[in-house]
Design an enzyme around this catalytic site. Structure first.
Site, short mmCIF file in Angstrom:
data_model
loop_
_atom_site.label_atom_id
_atom_site.label_comp_id
_atom_site.label_asym_id
_atom_site.label_seq_id
_atom_site.Cartn_x
_atom_site.Cartn_y
_atom_site.Cartn_z
N HIS A 204 -2.82 -0.40 -3.29
CA HIS A 204 -3.85 0.94 -2.68
C HIS A 204 -4.64 -0.55 -1.19
O HIS A 204 -3.93 -1.16 -1.30
CB HIS A 204 -5.58 1.19 -3.58
CG HIS A 204 -5.02 2.29 -4.10
ND1 HIS A 204 -4.76 3.14 -3.99
CD2 HIS A 204 -4.88 2.09 -5.41
CE1 HIS A 204 -4.65 3.95 -4.69
NE2 HIS A 204 -4.59 3.68 -5.94
N ARG B 31 0.54 -1.08 -0.23
CA ARG B 31 -0.07 -0.45 -0.03
C ARG B 31 0.64 1.04 0.01
O ARG B 31 1.69 1.12 0.34
CB ARG B 31 -0.86 0.50 1.25
CG ARG B 31 -2.04 1.36 0.91
CD ARG B 31 -2.40 0.88 2.96
NE ARG B 31 -3.12 2.65 2.43
CZ ARG B 31 -4.03 2.98 3.99
NH1 ARG B 31 -3.87 2.92 4.89
NH2 ARG B 31 -4.68 3.71 3.11
N HIS B 32 0.26 2.15 -0.31
CA HIS B 32 1.20 3.71 -0.61
C HIS B 32 1.64 3.73 0.82
O HIS B 32 0.73 3.71 1.50
CB HIS B 32 0.35 4.23 -2.10
CG HIS B 32 -1.44 4.63 -0.83
ND1 HIS B 32 -1.49 5.46 0.50
CD2 HIS B 32 -2.08 4.76 -1.49
CE1 HIS B 32 -2.08 5.94 0.18
NE2 HIS B 32 -3.47 4.72 -0.58
#
Length: 381
Positions: free
Chosen positions: A308, A125-126
Site C-alpha cells: 500500500h 503500491r497497488h
C-alpha cells in the site's frame, strides 16, 4: 554435446543462461536427469557461464565448430624481453606490434565468469482500485436486485472472483478497476524491457494487491514461474480502514481456486490474527522492520513487494537505516503516493548495507476521465 543457439534468450530467472543467436553451448547428457522437460543445462562457449536454457531455442552442432584460434603468443627469454623493452614501449613479434607490459596478462586467455546477482527490494503500491474511482458505494452500483454482479461501467472488471462468503465483503476488500489491471500489466512489461529479474513476489492479503502482483507477473512473463507469497504483515496501517474492522480477506485457497498464482505452501510471518483494528502509529511503525526478513534471507535478484502507499514509507526507511517518520509527516507523504508508485533499495554488498536508488521504471501518470452521457449537452439544449 555441442548445441548452437537459433534464437536469443534473455533469462527470466537467476539460474537461466543468457544466449545470443549463434552461440555454442556445451551440454553434458549425464547432467540432465533432474532438468524439467524442454530445458537443458549447459555452459556457454562465449561467456563460460552455466545455466538453464530452453532446448527448442537450439540445434545440434558439430563439436569441430568450436575449434577456433583465439590468440597467438610468442614466448621469449627474460634477457631478450628486457632488452627489447629498452628500445621503446612497443616491439614487433611475428610482424605484429605488441606492448611488453601487456604480455604479462597471458593468464587471461580464458576467464570463466562467475557473476553475482545483486539483491534489490522493489516496494510497489497497488494499482487503481474500484472505490477510488466510484466511491465507497461502488458495490451498490454494480449489483442487481437479486444480488448478482453486472458491469455498470467499462472500468468495472468483467467479473469478480468467487468467494465463499457474501459478495458484500468486497466492499471492504475492493478489487482493481480495469484501468488498474492495465496499469499493473504495463508496469510488468516495462520491468521486463529493463531486464529486471524478479525472483520473489510478496503481497499484502488485500485483493487489490494480489491482483496487482498477478498482472505485474503477467507483464514480466513470469506468471508461470514465480508465485505470489501472501504476507498479512504487509497490510496497511489499520487506522486508515474506515470500517474500523479488519477486512475479511479471501483465503489462500480461494485465491488459488480463482486462478491467482499463489504459493500455497508459504506461511506468513505475521498471522492475520496479529492485525488489530485502529492500531496506533507506534504499533504500526514497530512492525515495519518486517522488511529485512525478506531482504536478508539469502535471496538473490529482485524481491518485489506489492503493498500500500504506507508500505513505501514504512518498509524502506528501516532497510536503509533511517528512523520512522513522525505520524503527521508520514500521513502527508503517503497521501502523495500514486497508484503503482514504487521505491527501490539496492544492496551494497561490499559495505554490508542498503541504499535507496531510482526505480528501474518511471511512474505511470494519467489524467482523470469523467463519466459521459451523450444526452447531456449533445441532444439537450
Amino acid at each position: 554435446q555441442t548445441l548452437r543457439a537459433l534464437f536469443q534468450y534473455k533469462p527470466q530467472n537467476i539460474d537461466e543462461l543468457m544466449i545470443n543467436t549463434g552461440d555454442f553451448i556445451y551440454v553434458d547428457p549425464t547432467h540432465q536427469s533432474d532438468v524439467s522437460e524442454g530445458w537443458v543445462i549447459g555452459t556457454s562457449h562465449r561467456t563460460g557461464c552455466r545455466g538453464f536454457l530452453p532446448e527448442n531455442y537450439t540445434e545440434r552442432a558439430s563439436e569441430s565448430d568450436t575449434w577456433v584460434k583465439h590468440r597467438e603468443y610468442v614466448f621469449v627469454t627474460a634477457s631478450r624481453f628486457f632488452t627489447q623493452t629498452e628500445n621503446g614501449p612497443n616491439v614487433k613479434l611475428n610482424g605484429e606490434v605488441h606492448n611488453p607490459s601487456m604480455s604479462r596478462s597471458v593468464t587471461n586467455v580464458l576467464c570463466l565468469q562467475n557473476t553475482t546477482l545483486r539483491r534489490g527490494v522493489l516496494v510497489m503500491r497497488h494499482g487503481e482500485r474500484l472505490d477510488q474511482v466510484f466511491g465507497k458505494s461502488w458495490l451498490q452500483q454494480c449489483l442487481t436486485a437479486d444480488g448478482k454482479y453486472y458491469r455498470a461501467d467499462l472500468n468495472f472488471p468483467s467479473t469478480l472472483p468467487k468467494r465463499k462468503d457474501s459478495m458484500k465483503q468486497f466492499e471492504y476488500d475492493p478489487p482493481l478497476s480495469c484501468c488498474g489491471i492495465f496499469q499493473s500489466r504495463l508496469i510488468g512489461e516495462a520491468l521486463l524491457n529493463q531486464e529486471v529479474t524478479v525472483s520473489y513476489m510478496y503481497s499484502s492479503p488485500a485483493l487489490r494487491c494480489i491482483q496487482t502482483a498477478q498482472h505485474v507477473l503477467q507483464g514480466l512473463k513470469l506468471d508461470q514461474k514465480v508465485k505470489i507469497r501472501v504476507e498479512p504483515g504487509l497490510f496497511e496501517w489499520t487506522k486508515w480502514e474506515t470500517n474500523k474492522v479488519i477486512p475479511n480477506f479471501m483465503s489462500v485457497t480461494e485465491l488459488a481456486e480463482a486462478s491467482y498464482k499463489i504459493d500455497t505452501s508459504y506461511r506468513g510471518n505475521f498471522p492475520l490474527s496479529s492485525l488489530v483494528p485502529s492500531e496506533s502509529y507506534e504499533e504500526y511503525s514497530a512492525a515495519a522492520p518486517l522488511l529485512p526478513f525478506f531482504a536478508f534471507s539469502g535471496m538473490l535478484g529482485v524481491i518485489l513487494i506489492v503493498g500500500h502507499g504506507s508500505s513505501l514509507a514504512s518498509f524502506t526507511r528501516p532497510l536503509v537505516g533511517l528512523p520512522a517518520r513522525d505520524s503527521s509527516d508520514f500521513a502527508q507523504v503517503v497521501r502523495k503516493i500514486p497508484s503503482l508508485g514504487m521505491c527501490f533499495c539496492e544492496e551494497i554488498e561490499e559495505e554490508n548495507k542498503w541504499q535507496m536508488v531510482n526505480p528501474p521504471v518511471k511512474t505511470l501518470t494519467h489524467g482523470a476521465n469523467a463519466a459521459f452521457n451523450w444526452r447531456n449537452g449533445i441532444m439537450e439544449d
